[in-house]
Design an enzyme around this catalytic site. Structure first.
Site, PDB file in Angstrom:
ATOM      1  N   GLU A 203       9.796 -60.426 -11.242  1.00 42.02           N
ATOM      2  CA  GLU A 203       9.218 -59.905 -10.003  1.00 42.02           C
ATOM      3  C   GLU A 203       9.496 -60.753  -8.763  1.00 42.02           C
ATOM      4  OE1 GLU A 203       7.742 -56.950  -9.587  1.00 42.02           O
ATOM      5  OE2 GLU A 203       8.228 -56.536 -11.686  1.00 42.02           O
ATOM      6  N   SER A 480     -53.098 -42.773 -36.749  1.00 43.27           N
ATOM      7  CA  SER A 480     -53.745 -43.933 -37.379  1.00 43.27           C
ATOM      8  C   SER A 480     -53.058 -45.264 -37.086  1.00 43.27           C
ATOM      9  CB  SER A 480     -53.825 -43.721 -38.894  1.00 43.27           C
ATOM     10  OG  SER A 480     -54.671 -42.629 -39.189  1.00 43.27           O
TER      11      SER A 480
END
Length: 788
Positions: A203, A480
């Site tokens: 690059e 319960s």
């Protein structure tokens, strides 16, 4: 002078005058041009300077602030292995596979493990653990685990004996921000040198020598494009590419090119080459994962190869660098031939520049593309748990902080979650068939008792369901399950109540006053079996889940005291003061009721159940960490008595089927059933985990299931699959096994008959010195035959 001569002189004079006037006019015009030009130049220079200052401020704001919105990474439990603890190497091996580790014969690279009957060798990948564990290296390490008789006998890290080891946690999810840019930030020092050299080779070979723009590069690219008749080469430097990606749009205009050049010069002056290269490494666009863009080499290595960036070989690096030119055009899944050709070109250049050897080049260029088989990232589909994580995350950090690449560590256990989902799927199918029911739904929460970390969570019977989360959102009558709060309030008042205290079990009618103070409706509670026992010891009211004795106890304590006990256990919402609350006529989510039982299972200490254990920044700094409160809300004596009672529930009470469903494992728990069998509950715990289970229907129709015939089955099946550990609870010194007369409930000497022994807090017991009736002395058969 003649007239002719006079005319000539006059013409000459006029000519000189015209020439002089023209010269004057010319100089005046030139002066004006120069002045105007100077002004224009000054104006342009000023505008350019101001524009440059604007661009400079823009560059600084972005580059020195939060450069990117980075996804938050959500990790599962950081599991610590310690010498002497129970271990199942097979379970660890399965967890390693889930985390992408590969089983091999001999480990020689990170991400591998080898297993034998009593040994597990793991080549742990590099991982930055939370700072609280900074005694452990973030580098790769070879870990060895030896087991003997089901326990860890030896631990080694890089062949050095240690007392404990940390395993790499599993990445659960990445919370991608709204801009759909997904990336993993990587520091420059952690990038392989070969990748950096290859990137610069392809690059920008002169990256470390130019000042942001390369005129020769631009001319060279222009010439190549003219010769080819199309765009075949770009003239942008790596710095210009970075500027274009970070600050500009992709429009192709002169204005944008000028901005690009100026910003490239600015950024080169402002920052070092290494800073720019690191930014480029993390910014460059390298692919598309459905709606989310793949940015940076850190994430791209996982996306294409399923590897960390440190694990890449030369062929992998060449393919990644090839993607910079055009991730769509060279997509290896869609265009493998193009990708291969481009990779091989990069490899040839690497070889020509002596970045790789002849052997490496031949091997790499002849190798197939080693990309993942499936383009889609493997997703761990646990949305119910992640919903809870996101909820907690919003409580701890701002939305801005959440986009800074944070790492979120949770208590999530893959093995526990998978076992939980398997249990729900199998058991609900069987229950629907057995009881001829349809549309049963389930929610389960598994919490580690010692740390209060939520290990697993199911919010729907369908695994991976991302909709309504019943574990956290469904508000259902708890029935319960509320009773232990009432009995705890009594046991804390040890001078007034103990297990032998007699409670009336006879028909009762309670009148509920209306809001205006007038007499309201009446309430006549009944026991589940419809029977009345006249009177029962307090412990039987809880163990057998008897309604009337419980209501009598609650009314004796006072509704306000019961509500205080409920709040003390961790319920934050308001409690409506009415007698029906004593039988669970109040709605809670499974997560809320799970929180109430956690102090009971945790020896009286109230820790907040939580999914997130810590949050760290991308640099490893701790941003938030769960800190135990160490707040004891139940006395040691009372919580021991409650644990004893809940253990009796599992041995001889409403959950007694656990005796044969879980042979050899001692657990404690409580069943719960709402009116008309609409809700089936069970909460139980062994020595490690607290498990809350709810079954019901979204339309609130009856299920035909009680707590013991429905939810209890899921609890038992899960714990059998997951591996239960028998509960251990040491008796406090203040608690003694005491003999009580069954008819009166008084403490009596052991020599008395018709008695029952219970643990009791000694300070609250007054033992009578006489018996209503003494025990008959047992005589041997010899004495009975030959005695008087």
């Amino acid at each position: 002078m003649s007239a002719k001569q006079q005319n000539k002189a006059s013409v000459k004079s006029n000519s000189k005058k015209v020439t002089t006037d023209a010269t004057i006019k010319s100089k005046t015009w030139l002066r004006k041009v120069v002045i105007v030009s100077a002004k224009l130049a000054f104006a342009l220079a000023s505008a350019l300077a101001l524009f440059t200052l604007y661009l400079d401020a823009k560059v600084q704001k972005t580059f020195e602030g939060q450069r990117w919105q980075v996804p938050a990474q959500i990790f599962g439990q950081v599991e610590r292995l310690t010498l002497g603890e129970p271990v199942k190497l097979g379970q660890i091996a399965n967890a390693l596979r889930l985390n992408g580790y590969q089983k091999v014969t001999k480990v020689d690279a990170p991400g591998q493990f080898a297993q034998s009957a009593n040994r597990l060798i793991i080549y742990r990948r590099a991982f930055a653990f939370p700072q609280s564990s900074n005694a452990y290296s973030t580098d790769t390490a070879e870990l060895t685990i030896n087991s003997k008789n089901g326990k860890i006998s030896q631990l080694f890290s890089n062949n050095i004996p240690v007392n404990s080891l940390l395993l790499e946690p599993v990445l659960l999810a990445r919370l991608v921000p709204n801009n759909k840019e997904d990336r993993v930030l990587v520091a420059l020092q952690n990038i392989p040198t070969l990748l950096l050299d290859t990137l610069l080779l392809i690059e920008d070979r002169n990256f470390y020598h130019h000042q942001g723009i390369s005129p020769l590069g631009i001319l060279r690219a222009l010439y190549s494009n003219i010769v080819a008749g199309r765009t075949v080469q770009g003239g942008s430097t790596l710095t210009q590419q970075l500027v274009k990606n970070m600050f500009l749009t992709r429009e192709r205009t002169i204005t944008r090119k000028v901005k690009e050049a100026l910003m490239a010069l600015i950024i080169e002056v402002r920052y070092s080459k290494d800073q720019l290269l690191e930014a480029y490494i993390n910014e460059v666009y390298l692919g598309q994962h459905y709606a989310n863009g793949i940015y940076g080499f850190g994430l791209a290595s996982k996306f294409y190869f399923g590897k960390t960036i440190s694990q890449l070989n030369s062929a992998d690096i060449a393919l990644l660098v090839a993607q910079v030119k055009g991730p769509s055009y060279y997509d290896p899944w869609r265009h493998p031939a193009r990708a291969t050709d481009r990779r091989d070109l990069v490899l040839r250049l690497m070889f020509e520049q002596n970045l790789i050897s002849v052997a490496e080049f031949k091997q790499a260029v002849n190798s197939p593309l080693s990309i993942r088989k499936n383009r889609r990232f493997t997703r761990q589909a646990y949305p119910a748990y992640l919903q809870l994580v996101k909820q907690e995350l919003n409580q701890h950090l701002t939305p801005y902080q959440q986009k800074m690449g944070i790492r979120v560590f949770t208590g999530f256990s893959h093995r526990t979650q998978q076992t939980l989902e398997q249990t729900v799927t199998e058991q609900l199918t069987q229950l629907e068939q057995k009881y001829q029911q349809q549309a049963l739904q389930a929610a389960m929460v598994v919490t580690d008792i010692a740390s209060a970390e939520i290990r697993a969570l199911v919010g729907d019977k369908q695994s991976g369901y991302a909709g309504f989360n019943r574990a956290t959102k469904a508000q259902r009558p708890v029935g319960s399950l509320i009773k232990p709060a009432i009995y705890l309030a009594a046991l804390e008042r040890f001078e007034q109540f103990n297990f032998a205290t007699l409670l009336a079990d006879q028909p009762i009618t309670l009148t509920i006053d209306a809001e205006d103070g007038s007499q309201g409706e009446t309430w006549q509670p009944k026991n589940y079996d419809g029977k009345y026992r006249q009177q029962v010891p307090l412990i039987d009211g809880l163990v057998n889940s008897l309604n009337i004795p419980t209501v009598n106890l609650g009314m004796a304590l006072g509704l306000e005291n019961v509500a205080n006990a409920i709040h003390l256990l961790g319920y934050d919402n308001d409690v409506v003061m009415r007698p029906s609350m004593l039988l669970g006529a109040m709605n809670m989510s499974p997560l809320q009721i799970n929180q109430m039982y956690l102090p009971i299972a945790n020896q009286g200490f109230a820790e907040q159940a939580h999914a997130i254990s810590s949050i760290s920044s991308s640099k490893g700094e701790i941003l938030w960490q769960y800190v135990p409160s160490n707040a004891q809300v139940i006395s040691t004596d009372a919580v021991y008595l409650m644990d004893y009672a809940l253990s009796q529930v599992a041995k001889s009470g409403t959950a007694k089927s656990l005796n044969w469903r879980m042979k050899g494992v001692n657990v404690a728990g409580k069943t719960g059933t709402s009116n008309d069998l609409r809700d089936s509950w069970f909460i139980g715990y062994d020595n490690r985990l607290l498990i809350t289970t709810w079954l019901g229907k979204d339309n609130n129709e009856p299920t035909g299931l009680t707590g013991s015939s429905g939810a209890l089955l899921l609890f038992a099946d899960f714990l059998n699959k997951n591996g239960g550990v028998s509960k251990v609870r040491n008796k406090p010194d203040a608690v003694a096994i005491t003999t009580f007369d069954q008819k009166t409930g008084h403490a009596v000497p052991e020599k008395c008959s018709n008695t029952q022994a219970y643990p009791a807090i000694s300070r609250g017991i007054v033992t009578l010195d006489h018996c209503a009736q003494k025990k008959k002395e047992k005589r041997s058969w010899f004495d009975r035959l030959f005695g008087d």
